[in-house]
Scaffold this active site. Structure first.
Site, PDB file in Angstrom:
ATOM      1  N   CYS A 173      -1.065   7.180   2.210  1.00  0.00           N
ATOM      2  CA  CYS A 173       0.033   7.690   3.019  1.00  0.00           C
ATOM      3  C   CYS A 173       0.247   7.995   4.339  1.00  0.00           C
ATOM      4  CB  CYS A 173       0.008   9.363   2.526  1.00  0.00           C
ATOM      5  SG  CYS A 173      -0.071   9.526   0.734  1.00  0.00           S
ATOM      6  N   ARG A 228       0.672   0.250   5.002  1.00  0.00           N
ATOM      7  CA  ARG A 228      -0.220   0.835   4.376  1.00  0.00           C
ATOM      8  C   ARG A 228      -0.052   1.083   2.720  1.00  0.00           C
ATOM      9  NH1 ARG A 228      -3.489   4.124   8.134  1.00  0.00           N
ATOM     10  NH2 ARG A 228      -3.997   5.369   6.562  1.00  0.00           N
ATOM     11  N   TRP A 230       1.913   7.702  -1.110  1.00  0.00           N
ATOM     12  CA  TRP A 230       1.483   6.809  -1.963  1.00  0.00           C
ATOM     13  C   TRP A 230       1.119   7.921  -3.263  1.00  0.00           C
ATOM     14  CZ3 TRP A 230       0.243   1.909  -3.014  1.00  0.00           C
ATOM     15  CH2 TRP A 230      -0.929   1.741  -4.053  1.00  0.00           C
ATOM     16  N   ASN A 286      -1.864  14.249   4.130  1.00  0.00           N
ATOM     17  CA  ASN A 286      -2.623  13.138   3.743  1.00  0.00           C
ATOM     18  C   ASN A 286      -3.612  13.578   3.047  1.00  0.00           C
ATOM     19  OD1 ASN A 286      -0.559  11.433   4.634  1.00  0.00           O
ATOM     20  ND2 ASN A 286      -1.902  10.233   6.145  1.00  0.00           N
ATOM     21  N   GLY A 287      -4.059  12.977   1.796  1.00  0.00           N
ATOM     22  CA  GLY A 287      -5.557  13.590   1.183  1.00  0.00           C
ATOM     23  C   GLY A 287      -5.151  14.215  -0.168  1.00  0.00           C
ATOM     24  N   GLU A 340     -13.964 -14.052  -2.777  1.00  0.00           N
ATOM     25  CA  GLU A 340     -12.859 -13.882  -2.072  1.00  0.00           C
ATOM     26  C   GLU A 340     -11.759 -14.574  -2.221  1.00  0.00           C
ATOM     27  OE1 GLU A 340     -12.179 -11.359  -0.240  1.00  0.00           O
ATOM     28  OE2 GLU A 340     -10.851 -12.274   1.142  1.00  0.00           O
ATOM     29  N   LYS A 371      -8.425 -12.785  -3.275  1.00  0.00           N
ATOM     30  CA  LYS A 371      -7.126 -12.962  -2.574  1.00  0.00           C
ATOM     31  C   LYS A 371      -5.871 -13.615  -3.304  1.00  0.00           C
ATOM     32  CE  LYS A 371      -7.465 -11.437   0.421  1.00  0.00           C
ATOM     33  NZ  LYS A 371      -8.525 -10.943   1.130  1.00  0.00           N
ATOM     34  N   GLU A 430      -4.333 -10.843  -5.773  1.00  0.00           N
ATOM     35  CA  GLU A 430      -3.801  -9.566  -4.917  1.00  0.00           C
ATOM     36  C   GLU A 430      -2.480 -10.080  -4.588  1.00  0.00           C
ATOM     37  OE1 GLU A 430      -5.823  -7.563  -1.045  1.00  0.00           O
ATOM     38  OE2 GLU A 430      -6.645  -9.424  -1.417  1.00  0.00           O
ATOM     39  N   HIS A 457     -23.634 -20.275 -18.808  1.00  0.00           N
ATOM     40  CA  HIS A 457     -24.054 -19.013 -19.678  1.00  0.00           C
ATOM     41  C   HIS A 457     -22.908 -18.204 -20.030  1.00  0.00           C
ATOM     42  CE1 HIS A 457     -28.298 -19.780 -18.354  1.00  0.00           C
ATOM     43  NE2 HIS A 457     -27.763 -20.028 -16.958  1.00  0.00           N
ATOM     44  N   LYS A 480      -3.200  -0.664   2.008  1.00  0.00           N
ATOM     45  CA  LYS A 480      -4.091  -1.133   2.959  1.00  0.00           C
ATOM     46  C   LYS A 480      -5.284  -0.589   3.368  1.00  0.00           C
ATOM     47  CE  LYS A 480      -4.959  -4.045   6.177  1.00  0.00           C
ATOM     48  NZ  LYS A 480      -5.696  -5.513   5.511  1.00  0.00           N
TER      49      LYS A 480
END
Ligand code: F6R
Length: 609
Positions: A2, A27, A74, A100-101, A482, A486, A489, A505, A604
């Site tokens: 948020c 965000r 959010w 926010n929270g 990574e 990427k 996402e 394996h 974000k």
């Protein structure tokens, strides 16, 4: 997640708030809203979806208000609807808040407010209790009501509030999620993130937990948790507005991939003196300290965690100190072995990731020394650390992290080499040539970026694949994680990464003709082993894309596509081999027409668990 923006002053509040909220879009959010003190009344407009929906809703309105608050939400408690969007108002509509929270005891408070005051809640959110509480506690002074309300709430609650009866006042309170405040020439502001205010302010105040901000058009006052006015030192903002704009690129992600040579240079420049010696900002890490540490714990999430995996290889190799790298959400709940002999390293771009912050607190409580590698100056992780090593990446706006990763790696190299030098675990020759190779990285990164067209063509052929695998050995295995993260996402393609030695394996069962495998084979020391792995998958007719060092003649005998990075020592290849992986994810997503900078379901900065 948020975002909060608020202002009071001389200019039109709606314009400044909408502008600030747009800067916070990166965000992640699913609704947006604004509350203004308009002609003596609290006026609220809020809409599900993008800020453009809210803009449409208010287009044609002739607002004159100079005080207001805005929010990008959010959804956590209650679905992302117009009604659940912030701001929320008290029953009588005279007070509005943005939050926010998470209010952990909101159900208890809600019941009490319903029973005792007959409040009828209008939304499914936890946040509405703040507005309703302030409504019943308000006796003509907003800050007094805030002081009383925060004593009753539990959880994380940073909020901004305005009241109809105090038309030129904005009050904000911080508990556990970020809050900044600042005073420009004509207006005072609050926000959850400084990118919202780069246009208006040169310096900001970082508000700490339990502090309250009270703003009027001409004053900004900050109060300590015990109610005393405090004098804080402002922080000069080093980011500029252009850094937070796309600057001609179609997406922030592509811009930020291309900014890496500059970001690497900046991060190095401040730490390597003219004499070629590494200086770690104000960090005092002595030989005595190092002798005391019997291990290092690196803790982070997502991409930052992958940087930490590379960190394990390089610190152990250079400084010969055992390193454990852990994801923060696991670390914090496993009662880890940490004590005063542990150096705890938190890595975080935003410095606000809740799991990372909580892990840091856990380690601190157990006596560890806390060092953090952080991009956002003054963020919570930075402020709660004993020492901070800032990455100089500038604002990272795309949700998918790119330049933060490479600059985190630079910090880890510098740290590893610094510790190795103190401990005498590397020779002078190694130290000097490593410093010189680090300095050469920005140019090499530019050379990799010039070959972007090769990756773009590859993506045009492969974009409709359903599964893509990433493999590598040693330090390359961290990079394969990574690269895979990427890709999923931003392109939403299912992807799996494994250390190549693990193929036999289990994962090799998935190899069939045309399976796409990105194979990182940049480690001279492990090349033959990796080549054998590539042969095994080639025998199953998979489509291998190999990433190798320039001069490699062998890879093309098993791989259908080969991408070369400039020659460099094994330890430093992650700085270069990550670039084709980032570009691959970008171009694959572009070919599939995805929302690259704001992938679905992702935020974000993850400030909740
Ligand atoms: C991936 C990504 C996330 C973040 C993670 C940690 O592209 O951006 O995986 O790396 O959420 O965020 P910070 O570094 O802000 O703690």
């Amino acid at each position: 997640m948020c975002g909060i923006v608020g202002c009071t002053g001389r200019d039109k509040a709606s314009d400044m708030i909408i502008d600030g909220l747009k800067k916070l879009e990166y965000r992640g959010y699913d609704s947006a809203g604004i509350a203004l003190l308009e002609r003596g009344k609290v006026l609220v407009k809020k809409k599900e979806g993008r800020i453009s929906n809210l803009e449409k809703e208010i287009s044609g309105e002739r607002f004159t208000a100079t005080t207001g608050i805005g929010h990008t939400r959010w959804a956590t408690h209650g679905s992302p609807t117009d009604v659940n969007a912030h701001p929320h108002t008290s029953q009588d509509g005279r007070i509005a808040i943005v939050h926010n929270g998470i209010i952990e005891n909101y159900q208890d408070l809600r019941k009490k407010l319903e029973k005792k005051y007959g409040i009828e809640f209008r939304t499914d959110t936890d946040s509405e209790v703040i507005a309703q509480l302030l409504g019943v506690l308000y006796e003509g002074e907003l800050e007094s009501a805030v002081r009383k309300a925060v004593k009753m709430m539990e959880g994380a609650y940073t909020f901004g509030a305005i009241a109809q009866d105090e038309p030129d006042k904005l009050v904000a309170y911080r508990k556990d999620t970020p809050l900044i405040a600042g005073m420009g020439e004509r207006n005072c502001f609050i926000a959850s993130d400084m990118t919202a205010l780069l246009k208006y302010l040169d310096e900001i105040y970082l508000i700490d937990n339990g502090e309250m901000v009270v703003e009027t058009p001409d004053s900004l006052r900050i109060y300590s948790p015990d109610g005393k006015e405090i004098n804080k030192k402002p922080l000069k903002i080093t980011w500029n507005q252009e850094d937070a704009e796309r600057g001609g690129y179609p997406h922030f992600m592509l811009k930020e991939i291309h900014e890496q040579p500059k970001a690497i240079k900046e991060t190095l420049a401040r730490r390597i003196g003219r004499n070629g010696k590494i200086k770690l900002d104000g960090i005092h890490l002595t030989l005595k300290d190092l002798q005391k540490f019997n291990k290092i714990c690196i803790v982070a999430c997502g991409t930052a965690y992958h940087a930490g995996l590379v960190g394990k290889y390089i610190i152990e190799q250079m400084a010969r100190i055992p390193v454990e790298t852990d994801v923060a959400s696991e670390f914090r709940y496993r009662d880890p072995f940490v004590d005063e002999k542990t150096l705890f390293i938190a890595i975080s771009q935003s410095g606000e990731t809740l799991d990372t912050l909580m892990s840091l607190r856990e380690a601190k409580n157990k006596g560890a020394r806390i060092l953090s590698i952080v991009n956002v100056v003054g963020s919570s992780v930075a402020r709660e650390s004993d020492d901070v090593f800032y990455t100089w990446a500038g604002p990272e706006i795309a949700v998918a992290s790119t330049k933060a990763f490479t600059t985190q790696l630079v910090c880890l190299y510098l740290l590893a080499l610094y510790m190795a030098d103190l401990k005498g675990t590397v020779t002078k020759e190694y130290y000097n040539s490593m410093v010189s190779d680090l300095k050469g990285l920005p140019d090499k990164a530019k050379r990799v970026l010039r070959k972007e067209g090769q990756i773009e063509s590859m993506a045009k052929l492969l974009y409709n694949r359903d599964n893509i695998f990433f493999i590598g050995r040693g330090i390359d295995s961290s990079l394969s994680y990574e690269g895979s993260l990427k890709l999923k996402e931003v392109s939403y393609i299912n992807s799996f990464a494994t250390a190549a030695g693990e193929l036999k394996h289990g994962p090799i069962a998935l190899m069939e003709p045309e399976t796409t495998v990105i194979a990182l084979a940049t480690q001279d020391r492990l090349y033959d082993k990796m080549f054998a792995n590539m042969e095994e998958i080639n025998a199953r007719h998979a489509h291998i894309v190999a990433i190798v060092k320039s001069g490699d003649k062998k890879a093309k005998t098993v791989a259908r596509d080969v991408f070369t990075i400039p020659k460099c020592r094994d330890e430093l290849t992650p700085m270069l081999s990550i670039i084709p992986l980032q570009l691959f994810a970008y171009f694959m997503a572009r070919e599939r027409g995805e929302n690259i900078d704001k992938p679905r379901n992702l935020a974000k900065s993850v400030t909740v668990e």
